[in-house]
Design a protein around this motif. Structure first.
Motif, PDB file in Angstrom:
ATOM      1  N   GLY A   1     -28.429  80.502 -22.931  1.00 10.64           N
ATOM      2  CA  GLY A   1     -28.965  81.749 -23.473  1.00 10.64           C
ATOM      3  C   GLY A   1     -30.480  81.823 -23.342  1.00 10.64           C
ATOM      4  N   LEU A   2     -30.990  83.030 -23.227  1.00  9.15           N
ATOM      5  CA  LEU A   2     -32.423  83.281 -23.068  1.00  9.15           C
ATOM      6  C   LEU A   2     -32.865  84.316 -24.093  1.00  9.15           C
ATOM      7  N   PRO A   3     -34.123  84.272 -24.542  1.00  7.16           N
ATOM      8  CA  PRO A   3     -35.214  83.433 -24.028  1.00  7.16           C
ATOM      9  C   PRO A   3     -35.190  82.015 -24.603  1.00  7.16           C
ATOM     10  N   ILE A   4     -35.897  81.118 -23.911  1.00  3.94           N
ATOM     11  CA  ILE A   4     -36.137  79.760 -24.394  1.00  3.94           C
ATOM     12  C   ILE A   4     -37.651  79.559 -24.469  1.00  3.94           C
ATOM     13  N   GLN A   5     -38.114  79.078 -25.611  1.00  8.41           N
ATOM     14  CA  GLN A   5     -39.522  78.751 -25.784  1.00  8.41           C
ATOM     15  C   GLN A   5     -39.710  77.254 -25.527  1.00  8.41           C
TER      16      GLN A   5
END
Length: 473
Positions: A352-356
């Motif tokens: 899943g996105l977003p990824i920090q």
């Protein structure tokens, strides 16, 4: 405020089932069907109110929020028979209402009413510990109402922690509601096959969904207490979990699609736990361990209690970020010079996105970036990780589960996945940098599980750690 939430008829109105029935009958000829269920929320609710990302102090279960969840699970069940996304949206609008192409409103055939039976408790999810030096409360909160890896988005933002009144004090994280119970009434016209479609969506929502935000990480999970007419959700009472493979109608069109479908999905079920909270923690903590756990997702550190002394990640993303950032300007990474054999590769985009991505200290901070699905910013996780409450052999049972949804991987969707570095450099990922099977073989976890995607690898890991089983839906 009234516990009834009926936005279709105006906020705050109290309507009884006969009023809904009359509304349906006035717009559609013939008799109507009605399903009435009493539900208990077995993990905390976050969100679900008028304001996105917050939980109201008043005890409300909004019918519009429930309807939104049912729409999603209708798409995943009956909606899977549609030939493409355009046909899906047309049929969904016919049933659930919405704006049509010529901007004329479409009335809803499905009428949803909710009534709060028990308010439960409105409580803080955790606390930011006091900073004894007089500064802002500590950024990393201790969570009390569930696993931190599911609740971390409920931490207070920096601007809130930095307010003068909070300096030198502890600070509550965002609030949740727990132990709520509510009645749900769904009314709809007597159309061929519609009763089966609604009951399938309701069944999937209770088993695999929840109420409010972050349901894919287990918040707002549900338990069925009673239902009328009886027997309409027989699949919520089984002799063993293998029977769930026959609980949902399998449409002819079950190939991978841009929208999630239950048909063709795989359910991984762990051994039963003593409580819903225990099962939820088991599922989520395994996900955290898989991604970041010592000797699992990363090497052993010199001091695992000190986040400055954690071991190096076994995933390729950190070194991939350093290598990409190096292309914009020369950086001496010192002992963190990129060395992972699988780079450049971002397999966890599949989660899943977003990824920090956040690093601590110089020069690693130069690689801080956000991985996002360009255009929409988000790509919902294909993994639903939660507790499932179901009767097995007549006994209410709490099971940690992972549902790997049948949906296109992010690298197969139109659009692009982009890295946005904190210093405003951008980089668009190539398909092979998310999908690369050769790189997958160089990642310890994925190689051990003989998996080609990160989501597959986690499902195998979950199954092995919970003495679980796989059920194909």
């Amino acid at each position: 405020m009234s516990p009834f939430r009926t936005p279709v008829n105006g906020p705050g109105l109290q309507l009884d089932p006969s009023a809904i029935a009359n509304d349906v009958d006035q717009r559609y000829s013939g008799k109507h069907h009605e399903i009435a269920a009493n539900l208990k929320v077995i993990t905390p609710i976050f969100g679900g109110g008028f304001e996105a990302g917050s939980t109201p102090e008043i005890a409300e279960i909004r019918s519009s929020t429930v309807k939104g969840h049912l729409r999603f699970w209708w798409r995943a069940t009956a909606g899977a028979t549609q030939k493409d996304d355009k046909a899906l949206l047309v049929r969904e609008r016919e049933l659930f209402g919405g704006a049509s192409g010529d901007d004329e409103g479409e009335p809803s055939k499905v009428i949803v009413q909710t009534e709060v039976l028990s308010e439960g408790e409105y409580v803080r999810s955790g606390v930011h510990p006091q900073n004894y030096s007089g500064g802002p409360p500590k950024a990393f909160a201790r969570f009390e109402e569930g696993p931190a890896y599911a609740l971390w988005t409920l931490q207070q933002p920096n601007e809130e922690r930095g307010k003068a009144d909070n300096l030198g004090n502890e600070l509550a994280t965002k609030f949740v509601r727990k132990d709520a119970r509510f009645k749900l009434i769904i009314s709809f016209p007597n159309e061929s096959g519609l009763s089966e479609q609604i009951s399938q969506a309701l069944k999937a929502w209770i088993l695999f969904g929840g109420y409010g935000s972050r349901t894919r990480r287990g918040l707002g999970s549900l338990e069925l207490e009673s239902i009328e007419p009886p027997g309409i959700l027989d699949a919520l009472s089984v002799e063993n979990c293998d029977q769930l493979s026959e609980a949902f109608t399998k449409p002819d069109n079950s190939e991978t699609s841009p929208w999630p479908r239950l048909s063709g999905s795989h359910l991984y079920v762990g051994a039963s736990c003593n409580s819903a909270k225990d099962a939820w923690k088991k599922a989520i903590n395994l996900f955290q361990e898989f991604r970041q756990g010592e000797e699992v997702g990363r090497n052993k550190g010199s001091d695992p209690r000190n986040r400055f002394k954690l071991g190096r990640s076994r995933w390729p993303e950190p070194d991939s970020l350093r290598e990409i950032r190096q292309g914009f300007s020369t950086v001496n990474w010192g002992r963190h010079t990129p060395s992972h054999p699988g780079r450049i590769y971002f397999p966890r985009a599949d989660f899943g996105l977003p990824i920090q991505f956040r690093f601590i200290g110089r020069p690693d901070e130069l690689a801080n970036a956000k991985l996002t699905f360009a255009g929409t910013d988000r790509y919902a996780s294909r993994l639903i990780i939660k507790v499932m409450s179901i009767k097995i052999g007549g006994k209410q049972t709490y099971l940690p589960i992972v549902l790997n949804l049948n949906v296109s991987h992010v690298w197969n969707l139109p659009g692009s996945v982009k890295l946005e570095f904190d210093d405003r450099h951008d980089y668009t990922l190539k398909r092979r940098e998310m999908e690369n099977a050769d790189s997958a073989e160089k990642i310890i976890l994925m190689n051990e599980q003989k998996a080609l995607t990160a989501s597959e690898a986690f499902c195998h890991y979950f199954k092995s750690k919970t003495d679980g089983k796989k059920v194909s839906l």
